[in-house]
Motif scaffolding. Structure first.
Motif, PDB file in Angstrom:
ATOM      1  N   TRP A 189       0.771  -1.319   0.089  1.00 10.65           N
ATOM      2  CA  TRP A 189      -0.029   0.056   0.082  1.00 10.65           C
ATOM      3  C   TRP A 189       0.681   1.140   0.028  1.00 10.65           C
ATOM      4  O   TRP A 189       2.026   1.469   0.831  1.00 10.65           O
ATOM      5  CB  TRP A 189      -0.897   0.179   1.178  1.00 10.65           C
ATOM      6  N   GLU A 246       0.328   7.122   1.698  1.00 11.92           N
ATOM      7  CA  GLU A 246      -0.975   7.763   1.744  1.00 11.92           C
ATOM      8  C   GLU A 246      -2.227   7.111   1.789  1.00 11.92           C
ATOM      9  O   GLU A 246      -3.273   7.527   2.289  1.00 11.92           O
ATOM     10  CB  GLU A 246      -1.178   8.865   0.621  1.00 11.92           C
ATOM     11  N   ASP A 247      -2.244   5.940   1.135  1.00 12.13           N
ATOM     12  CA  ASP A 247      -3.358   5.012   1.216  1.00 12.13           C
ATOM     13  C   ASP A 247      -3.623   3.940   2.512  1.00 12.13           C
ATOM     14  O   ASP A 247      -4.426   3.165   2.692  1.00 12.13           O
ATOM     15  CB  ASP A 247      -3.529   4.065   0.103  1.00 12.13           C
ATOM     16  N   TRP A 248      -2.693   4.103   3.423  1.00 16.40           N
ATOM     17  CA  TRP A 248      -2.375   3.299   4.567  1.00 16.40           C
ATOM     18  C   TRP A 248      -3.756   3.103   5.638  1.00 16.40           C
ATOM     19  O   TRP A 248      -4.217   2.073   5.767  1.00 16.40           O
ATOM     20  CB  TRP A 248      -1.210   3.393   5.298  1.00 16.40           C
ATOM     21  N   ASP A 249      -4.121   4.120   5.775  1.00 16.14           N
ATOM     22  CA  ASP A 249      -5.257   4.271   6.802  1.00 16.14           C
ATOM     23  C   ASP A 249      -6.495   3.916   6.236  1.00 16.14           C
ATOM     24  O   ASP A 249      -7.321   2.776   6.740  1.00 16.14           O
ATOM     25  CB  ASP A 249      -5.358   5.745   7.361  1.00 16.14           C
ATOM     26  N   THR A 250      -6.940   4.080   4.874  1.00 14.52           N
ATOM     27  CA  THR A 250      -7.803   3.718   4.152  1.00 14.52           C
ATOM     28  C   THR A 250      -8.042   1.947   3.950  1.00 14.52           C
ATOM     29  O   THR A 250      -8.759   1.171   4.143  1.00 14.52           O
ATOM     30  CB  THR A 250      -7.887   4.238   2.747  1.00 14.52           C
ATOM     31  N   GLU A 251      -6.732   1.555   3.526  1.00 13.05           N
ATOM     32  CA  GLU A 251      -6.686   0.192   3.493  1.00 13.05           C
ATOM     33  C   GLU A 251      -6.671  -0.666   4.501  1.00 13.05           C
ATOM     34  O   GLU A 251      -7.417  -1.805   4.559  1.00 13.05           O
ATOM     35  CB  GLU A 251      -5.125  -0.281   2.561  1.00 13.05           C
ATOM     36  N   ALA A 272      -8.276   0.050   7.241  1.00 13.85           N
ATOM     37  CA  ALA A 272      -9.447   0.303   7.773  1.00 13.85           C
ATOM     38  C   ALA A 272     -10.399  -0.798   6.938  1.00 13.85           C
ATOM     39  O   ALA A 272     -11.386  -1.426   7.756  1.00 13.85           O
ATOM     40  CB  ALA A 272     -10.197   1.630   7.630  1.00 13.85           C
ATOM     41  N   LYS A 273     -10.109  -0.789   5.808  1.00  7.66           N
ATOM     42  CA  LYS A 273     -11.158  -1.838   5.144  1.00  7.66           C
ATOM     43  C   LYS A 273     -10.799  -3.253   5.247  1.00  7.66           C
ATOM     44  O   LYS A 273     -11.539  -4.343   5.421  1.00  7.66           O
ATOM     45  CB  LYS A 273     -10.605  -1.712   3.388  1.00  7.66           C
ATOM     46  N   LYS A 281      -9.232  -4.606   8.206  1.00  7.08           N
ATOM     47  CA  LYS A 281      -8.997  -4.711   9.627  1.00  7.08           C
ATOM     48  C   LYS A 281     -10.066  -5.732  10.171  1.00  7.08           C
ATOM     49  O   LYS A 281      -9.743  -6.657  10.790  1.00  7.08           O
ATOM     50  CB  LYS A 281      -9.249  -3.308  10.323  1.00  7.08           C
TER      51      LYS A 281
END
Length: 206
Positions: A33, A36-41, A43-44, A46
């Protein structure tokens, strides 16, 4: 059987399993990832993760998290865990010791309420005293002239490479008194499959 490793675009906790896969010649899908996409990815993903954390390892119907569990699975699968019960016990000792080094580097990293100045002091102390001390412990294991920690190539040597090679970039002075550790790092990096992986590994910020 398809193998996939999912993590961020850096070495971090996924690099040790990646290195083992490379050594074993096992092709794998390397999902990275962007930062910049870590938090979004995460969260999906987790809700599907056993502990809500990555790296995530998938092999057919097997799903694993926890980097050391992944590493141990691969080592057993690839006969990198030692050729006897005694050597396997030594490998476990080395793995645990190397994990101690990793956790000592920045124990306050994830504490948001701790001032950066205190965190920075911890890192400074690590490179000034802790890392040279612990590199010395591993130097002693190699003192009898053996090429590898357990007297044969095992997953512990790959982990030693992983832990010590990062520190060499910018902190080579930590190894001034441990030439055998440096030789071990170079020996692992020169293994054909690992060397091929390192040559094509993406250059990342971490």
């Amino acid at each position: 059987m398809a193998v996939k490793v999912t993590y961020g675009n850096g070495k971090g906790l996924a690099e040790f399993p990646r290195l083992i896969l490379a050594e074993l010649g096992i092709a794998f899908e390397d999902v990275r990832w962007p930062d910049e996409d870590w938090d979004t990815e995460i969260a999906k993903l987790k809700p599907t993760l056993p502990f809500g954390q990555v790296p995530l390892y998938e092999e057919g119907g097997l799903t694993l998290v926890q980097s050391m569990a992944i590493a141990r699975h691969l080592a057993r699968k690839g006969n990198l865990y030692g050729s006897s019960l005694e050597k396997q016990a030594l490998v476990d000792m080395y793995l645990d010791g190397l994990t101690d080094i990793r956790t000592k580097r920045d124990p306050l990293r994830y504490f948001d309420d701790v001032p950066d100045s205190i965190k920075d002091a911890q890192v400074t102390k690590f490179y000034a005293t802790t890392l040279p001390q612990w590199a010395g412990y591993f130097e002693n294991f190699l003192a009898d002239g053996r090429e590898y920690l357990a007297g044969e190539f095992t997953v512990a040597d790959i982990y030693a490479y992983r832990i010590f090679s990062d520190a060499l970039d910018g902190h080579a002075e930590c190894f001034a008194a441990t030439p055998k550790v440096l030789a071990l790092v170079a020996r692992v990096a020169a293994r054909p499959n690992i060397a091929a992986y390192l040559a094509k590994r993406p250059v990342t910020a971490w």
